[in-house]
Design a protein around this motif. Sequence first.
Motif, short mmCIF file in Angstrom:
data_model
loop_
_atom_site.label_atom_id
_atom_site.label_comp_id
_atom_site.label_asym_id
_atom_site.label_seq_id
_atom_site.Cartn_x
_atom_site.Cartn_y
_atom_site.Cartn_z
N HIS A 216 0.80 -1.22 0.00
CA HIS A 216 0.00 0.00 0.00
C HIS A 216 0.84 1.27 0.00
CE1 HIS A 216 -3.95 -1.90 0.55
NE2 HIS A 216 -3.32 -2.79 1.29
N GLY A 217 2.08 1.18 0.37
CA GLY A 217 2.90 2.40 0.46
C GLY A 217 2.60 3.15 1.74
N VAL A 218 1.38 3.67 1.85
CA VAL A 218 0.89 4.29 3.08
C VAL A 218 -0.26 3.42 3.59
CG1 VAL A 218 -0.20 6.31 4.11
CG2 VAL A 218 1.55 6.60 2.35
N LEU A 219 -0.06 2.83 4.73
CA LEU A 219 -1.04 1.89 5.28
C LEU A 219 -1.96 2.61 6.26
CD1 LEU A 219 -1.89 -1.09 5.27
CD2 LEU A 219 -0.34 -1.45 7.20
N THR A 220 -3.25 2.48 6.03
CA THR A 220 -4.25 3.12 6.88
C THR A 220 -5.21 2.08 7.42
OG1 THR A 220 -5.78 3.50 5.06
CG2 THR A 220 -4.10 5.19 5.45
N ARG A 221 -6.06 2.53 8.34
CA ARG A 221 -7.07 1.65 8.91
C ARG A 221 -8.00 1.10 7.82
NH1 ARG A 221 -9.00 1.31 14.13
NH2 ARG A 221 -7.77 3.17 14.68
N GLY A 222 -8.41 1.96 6.91
CA GLY A 222 -9.30 1.52 5.85
C GLY A 222 -8.67 0.50 4.92
N ALA A 223 -7.36 0.66 4.64
CA ALA A 223 -6.67 -0.30 3.78
C ALA A 223 -6.61 -1.67 4.42
CB ALA A 223 -5.26 0.20 3.46
N VAL A 224 -6.38 -1.71 5.73
CA VAL A 224 -6.34 -3.00 6.43
C VAL A 224 -7.72 -3.64 6.43
CG1 VAL A 224 -5.89 -4.12 8.64
CG2 VAL A 224 -4.38 -2.30 7.84
N ALA A 225 -8.77 -2.84 6.63
CA ALA A 225 -10.13 -3.38 6.63
C ALA A 225 -10.48 -3.99 5.29
CB ALA A 225 -11.12 -2.28 6.99
N ALA A 226 -9.98 -3.41 4.20
CA ALA A 226 -10.27 -3.92 2.87
C ALA A 226 -9.56 -5.24 2.59
CB ALA A 226 -9.87 -2.90 1.81
N GLU A 227 -8.56 -5.58 3.38
CA GLU A 227 -7.79 -6.80 3.16
C GLU A 227 -8.44 -8.03 3.79
OE1 GLU A 227 -4.92 -7.38 1.63
OE2 GLU A 227 -4.04 -5.40 1.24
N ARG A 228 -9.54 -7.86 4.50
CA ARG A 228 -10.25 -8.98 5.15
C ARG A 228 -9.33 -9.74 6.10
NH1 ARG A 228 -11.64 -13.01 2.39
NH2 ARG A 228 -13.65 -13.48 3.33
N ILE A 229 -8.54 -9.00 6.87
CA ILE A 229 -7.62 -9.62 7.81
C ILE A 229 -8.35 -9.93 9.11
CG2 ILE A 229 -5.55 -9.21 9.21
CD1 ILE A 229 -4.52 -7.51 6.89
N THR A 230 -8.13 -11.12 9.63
CA THR A 230 -8.75 -11.51 10.88
C THR A 230 -8.29 -10.58 12.00
OG1 THR A 230 -8.78 -13.83 10.17
CG2 THR A 230 -9.08 -13.39 12.51
N GLY A 231 -9.24 -9.98 12.70
CA GLY A 231 -8.91 -9.05 13.77
C GLY A 231 -8.82 -7.62 13.30
N GLY A 232 -8.77 -7.40 11.98
CA GLY A 232 -8.75 -6.05 11.44
C GLY A 232 -7.52 -5.25 11.84
N PHE A 233 -7.68 -3.93 11.90
CA PHE A 233 -6.55 -3.04 12.17
C PHE A 233 -5.99 -3.26 13.57
CE2 PHE A 233 -4.67 1.14 13.23
CZ PHE A 233 -3.78 1.25 12.16
N ALA A 234 -6.85 -3.66 14.51
CA ALA A 234 -6.39 -3.88 15.88
C ALA A 234 -5.37 -5.01 15.96
CB ALA A 234 -7.58 -4.19 16.79
N ALA A 235 -5.45 -5.97 15.03
CA ALA A 235 -4.50 -7.08 15.05
C ALA A 235 -3.15 -6.69 14.47
CB ALA A 235 -5.08 -8.26 14.27
N VAL A 236 -3.13 -5.68 13.59
CA VAL A 236 -1.89 -5.27 12.93
C VAL A 236 -1.22 -4.10 13.64
CG1 VAL A 236 -0.89 -4.53 10.72
CG2 VAL A 236 -2.87 -6.05 10.74
N TYR A 237 -2.01 -3.28 14.33
CA TYR A 237 -1.49 -2.05 14.93
C TYR A 237 -0.32 -2.29 15.89
CZ TYR A 237 -1.26 2.31 17.52
OH TYR A 237 -0.83 3.47 18.12
N PRO A 238 -0.38 -3.27 16.81
CA PRO A 238 0.77 -3.47 17.71
C PRO A 238 2.07 -3.76 16.97
CG PRO A 238 -1.15 -4.65 18.52
CD PRO A 238 -1.49 -4.18 17.15
N VAL A 239 1.98 -4.49 15.87
CA VAL A 239 3.19 -4.79 15.10
C VAL A 239 3.71 -3.53 14.42
CG1 VAL A 239 4.17 -6.25 13.30
CG2 VAL A 239 2.32 -7.11 14.72
N LEU A 240 2.80 -2.73 13.86
CA LEU A 240 3.21 -1.49 13.21
C LEU A 240 3.86 -0.54 14.23
CD1 LEU A 240 0.06 -0.88 10.99
CD2 LEU A 240 2.30 -1.68 10.23
#
Length: 286
Positions: A216-240
């Motif tokens: 994505h280049g610039v990763l946002t909450r909406g971009a993560v939601a569009a990826e159908r990731i289990t847990g959504g942005f909350a699951a990726v935010y700690p890693v970011l």
Amino acid sequence: MLEVIERLGGAPVPASALETLVLPGRVAGYSPALLDELTSAGEIVWAGAGALPGGDGWLVLAPADGASLLLPEPAEVSMTPLHSAVLEALGGGGALFFRMLSDRAGGLLDGPAPADAEVADAIWDLVWAGLLTNDTLGPLRVLLGGGAPRRAAAPARAVPRPRPGRGGRYGFGRPSMPTRTGPPTVSGRWSLLPPRDDVDPTLRAHALALTLLERHGVLTRGAVAAERITGGFAAVYPVLRAMEEAGQARRGYFVEGLGGAQFALPGAVDRMRALAEPKNNKSPER
């Protein structure tokens, strides 16, 4: 081509759109043979990530060396003895063509051997659950209607034919037998996908976050939601956030209107700044 797929790694896309919209829009002169060359060579692995109406489904591509990190967790499937037999037949490793797989699975079952259509249905149930894959996307194209027609074979009719030397007496032809290759929707070699349950969750989360940033280049909450990731942005935010603290990623308000939680790799930020800087505005020579 390989670089494009690496950026798509882990992103679920509708199977019907992969070779009609996604790859042709990113690879100049794309043809299915390019993708089949990579899958048959073991460079790329494809996996199902859930069925969709009309025989379609979500599809994920990933580099073979990172498949266990990028492919989604297998989904639940209503297991029957036939499903279990198919998995057991492939449990020894390697890849099998349909007829050998069907024969082995049938030998593990009690009672009569299952029909080809039943085995094919079980295979695709396991594919969309993220458990099986094929060395090409040929059977998927047929399933979606893009390959050979999937017309059911007409029932064999007994056609009288003269027997040599029997004058006016007639016999009947031998009943047709199943083809050795099986239905066109299950052509090619089938194998188990690499296990994902024994992989360190931290490694999986870091690989996912890094892939999202590169894609994505610039990763946002909406971009993560569009990826159908289990847990959504909350699951990726700690890693970011951990990547930001380690200097591997940057957080800022890079693109107006996309919210405050924006993350990007340092190289992407530098490129955006270079594009945003006004060009050298020297006064024109007279």
